[in-house]
Scaffold this motif. Sequence first.
Motif, PDB file in Angstrom:
ATOM      1  N   LYS A  21      34.333  30.046  33.344  1.00 26.81           N
ATOM      2  CA  LYS A  21      33.574  28.832  33.071  1.00 26.81           C
ATOM      3  C   LYS A  21      34.566  27.774  32.602  1.00 26.81           C
ATOM      4  O   LYS A  21      35.707  28.094  32.229  1.00 26.81           O
ATOM      5  N   ILE A  22      34.154  26.521  32.652  1.00 20.70           N
ATOM      6  CA  ILE A  22      35.042  25.460  32.171  1.00 20.70           C
ATOM      7  C   ILE A  22      35.303  25.674  30.685  1.00 20.70           C
ATOM      8  O   ILE A  22      34.376  25.827  29.890  1.00 20.70           O
ATOM      9  N   GLY A  23      36.567  25.734  30.330  1.00 25.67           N
ATOM     10  CA  GLY A  23      36.956  26.033  28.962  1.00 25.67           C
ATOM     11  C   GLY A  23      37.149  27.511  28.708  1.00 25.67           C
ATOM     12  O   GLY A  23      37.632  27.903  27.640  1.00 25.67           O
ATOM     13  N   GLY A  24      36.789  28.346  29.692  1.00 21.85           N
ATOM     14  CA  GLY A  24      36.957  29.790  29.562  1.00 21.85           C
ATOM     15  C   GLY A  24      38.402  30.209  29.770  1.00 21.85           C
ATOM     16  O   GLY A  24      39.146  29.590  30.528  1.00 21.85           O
ATOM     17  N   LYS A  25      38.788  31.272  29.104  1.00 27.43           N
ATOM     18  CA  LYS A  25      40.159  31.761  29.185  1.00 27.43           C
ATOM     19  C   LYS A  25      40.268  32.892  30.216  1.00 27.43           C
ATOM     20  O   LYS A  25      39.306  33.609  30.482  1.00 27.43           O
ATOM     21  N   PHE A  26      41.465  33.053  30.759  1.00 28.57           N
ATOM     22  CA  PHE A  26      41.751  34.190  31.629  1.00 28.57           C
ATOM     23  C   PHE A  26      43.125  34.750  31.260  1.00 28.57           C
ATOM     24  O   PHE A  26      43.985  34.032  30.716  1.00 28.57           O
ATOM     25  N   SER A  27      43.315  36.029  31.569  1.00 31.27           N
ATOM     26  CA  SER A  27      44.607  36.671  31.341  1.00 31.27           C
ATOM     27  C   SER A  27      44.794  37.761  32.374  1.00 31.27           C
ATOM     28  O   SER A  27      43.994  38.698  32.452  1.00 31.27           O
ATOM     29  N   TYR A  28      45.835  37.611  33.197  1.00 27.92           N
ATOM     30  CA  TYR A  28      46.159  38.599  34.224  1.00 27.92           C
ATOM     31  C   TYR A  28      47.499  39.239  33.858  1.00 27.92           C
ATOM     32  O   TYR A  28      48.508  38.546  33.744  1.00 27.92           O
ATOM     33  N   ARG A  29      47.491  40.535  33.646  1.00 23.73           N
ATOM     34  CA  ARG A  29      48.718  41.245  33.295  1.00 23.73           C
ATOM     35  C   ARG A  29      49.514  41.526  34.558  1.00 23.73           C
ATOM     36  O   ARG A  29      48.996  42.095  35.525  1.00 23.73           O
ATOM     37  N   MET A  30      50.774  41.159  34.575  1.00 26.87           N
ATOM     38  CA  MET A  30      51.662  41.388  35.706  1.00 26.87           C
ATOM     39  C   MET A  30      52.847  42.224  35.225  1.00 26.87           C
ATOM     40  O   MET A  30      53.521  41.832  34.271  1.00 26.87           O
ATOM     41  N   GLU A  31      53.079  43.362  35.875  1.00 28.79           N
ATOM     42  CA  GLU A  31      54.112  44.296  35.411  1.00 28.79           C
ATOM     43  C   GLU A  31      54.878  44.893  36.582  1.00 28.79           C
ATOM     44  O   GLU A  31      54.320  45.100  37.667  1.00 28.79           O
ATOM     45  N   THR A  38      53.927  34.731  48.310  1.00 26.25           N
ATOM     46  CA  THR A  38      53.723  36.167  48.473  1.00 26.25           C
ATOM     47  C   THR A  38      52.380  36.592  47.887  1.00 26.25           C
ATOM     48  O   THR A  38      51.642  37.380  48.495  1.00 26.25           O
ATOM     49  N   ILE A  39      52.047  36.073  46.717  1.00 32.91           N
ATOM     50  CA  ILE A  39      50.746  36.389  46.113  1.00 32.91           C
ATOM     51  C   ILE A  39      49.615  35.895  47.000  1.00 32.91           C
ATOM     52  O   ILE A  39      48.611  36.590  47.211  1.00 32.91           O
ATOM     53  N   LEU A  40      49.776  34.705  47.558  1.00 32.84           N
ATOM     54  CA  LEU A  40      48.737  34.158  48.436  1.00 32.84           C
ATOM     55  C   LEU A  40      48.591  34.992  49.702  1.00 32.84           C
ATOM     56  O   LEU A  40      47.472  35.219  50.193  1.00 32.84           O
ATOM     57  N   GLU A  41      49.693  35.496  50.231  1.00 36.05           N
ATOM     58  CA  GLU A  41      49.638  36.360  51.416  1.00 36.05           C
ATOM     59  C   GLU A  41      48.975  37.689  51.055  1.00 36.05           C
ATOM     60  O   GLU A  41      48.187  38.231  51.849  1.00 36.05           O
ATOM     61  N   ASN A  42      49.283  38.223  49.861  1.00 35.95           N
ATOM     62  CA  ASN A  42      48.594  39.435  49.402  1.00 35.95           C
ATOM     63  C   ASN A  42      47.087  39.218  49.365  1.00 35.95           C
ATOM     64  O   ASN A  42      46.300  40.091  49.749  1.00 35.95           O
ATOM     65  N   PHE A  43      46.695  38.046  48.867  1.00 31.14           N
ATOM     66  CA  PHE A  43      45.279  37.717  48.776  1.00 31.14           C
ATOM     67  C   PHE A  43      44.634  37.686  50.162  1.00 31.14           C
ATOM     68  O   PHE A  43      43.563  38.257  50.375  1.00 31.14           O
ATOM     69  N   ALA A  52      53.723  39.598  43.087  1.00 34.31           N
ATOM     70  CA  ALA A  52      54.626  38.879  43.994  1.00 34.31           C
ATOM     71  C   ALA A  52      55.632  39.773  44.704  1.00 34.31           C
ATOM     72  O   ALA A  52      56.491  39.276  45.429  1.00 34.31           O
ATOM     73  N   ALA A  53      55.555  41.089  44.482  1.00 28.69           N
ATOM     74  CA  ALA A  53      56.462  42.018  45.161  1.00 28.69           C
ATOM     75  C   ALA A  53      55.820  43.401  45.158  1.00 28.69           C
ATOM     76  O   ALA A  53      54.992  43.716  44.300  1.00 28.69           O
ATOM     77  N   ASP A  54      56.216  44.237  46.130  1.00 31.01           N
ATOM     78  CA  ASP A  54      55.651  45.585  46.208  1.00 31.01           C
ATOM     79  C   ASP A  54      56.001  46.431  44.994  1.00 31.01           C
ATOM     80  O   ASP A  54      55.312  47.404  44.690  1.00 31.01           O
ATOM     81  N   SER A  55      57.068  46.054  44.298  1.00 31.25           N
ATOM     82  CA  SER A  55      57.485  46.809  43.113  1.00 31.25           C
ATOM     83  C   SER A  55      56.721  46.386  41.861  1.00 31.25           C
ATOM     84  O   SER A  55      56.952  46.916  40.776  1.00 31.25           O
TER      85      SER A  55
END
Length: 292
Positions: free
Chosen positions: A50-60, A127-132, A36-39
């Motif tokens: 998949k339905i019921g599948g897990k996800f994990s995105y590290r944001m730092e 901001t994330i959507l604009e990055n996308f 969400a930011a350049d930093s």
Amino acid sequence: MKNFEKVTISTKIMAPLSLVWRAWTNPDHVVNWNFAADSWHCPSATSDFKIGGKFSYRMEAKDNSFGFDFKGEFTEIKPMESLAFQLDDDRRVWVSFEQQGDEVSLVEEFEAEEVNDLDFQKQGWNTILENFKIYVEDLCEIDKLHFEVFIEAPVDLVFRTMLEDKAYREWTSPFHPGSFFRGIWGEGEKILFIGPDENGNEGGMVSKVVRFIPNKQVSLEHYGLYHNGEEITEGPEVKIWAGSKEEYFFKERDNGTMLKVATDSNREYKEYFLDVWPKALQILKEICETNK
């Protein structure tokens, strides 16, 4: 279940729906836009899509001062249409995709958390959507790639071997096992470049030979996609590739032939081609030098 306030954001992306869907759902793409930011950045992402599948995105934060895992579970998946997931704090998110002409309309609705100001949250998600959007549209840009190999064999042998059916299937195998062409090598002729998938479905490119000078040059122009007997020459998916070139240049040298390749690639596949083309040319070199 808590009643979270819902927020809706949206954007339009100049790209085919299939690419937008891949970029949103594949963790190899997610790490390039999910911040969400350049930093900040997204150093890692995992997803069991998949339905019921897990996800994990590290944001730092890039200075390592703070970070967190954006985690949840997929609750709905309609390929190329919509998906939904529930975050670990029970908030829900819905995302829809719709091809509208050359653009994809992407609408995202999320339940806001109760700690931060609503406008602050909306700004971060926007901001994330604009990055996308920027990331996906950049993937559609075309770059010219260049490769070359010296082959210790006469130019007429290299030229003939590169285009002969049996050798073609062998040297193009790094691109796709089972690759072959269907057509005639001659100026003005149409050629289909095809690779079957694990289920036997045929897919590939529809191309035209625009220049054919024996022992000197072959120039191809790609103008369509091929799928199980259907040639697709219009639409957003085709538009990325339409008019792209692939050219082979043969130069006679002492004790051999210098073969140069110039090919257009959209940026989604650039790293792939940079890796695979040298492998393919090495196989061609070995075939020619063995049979000289």
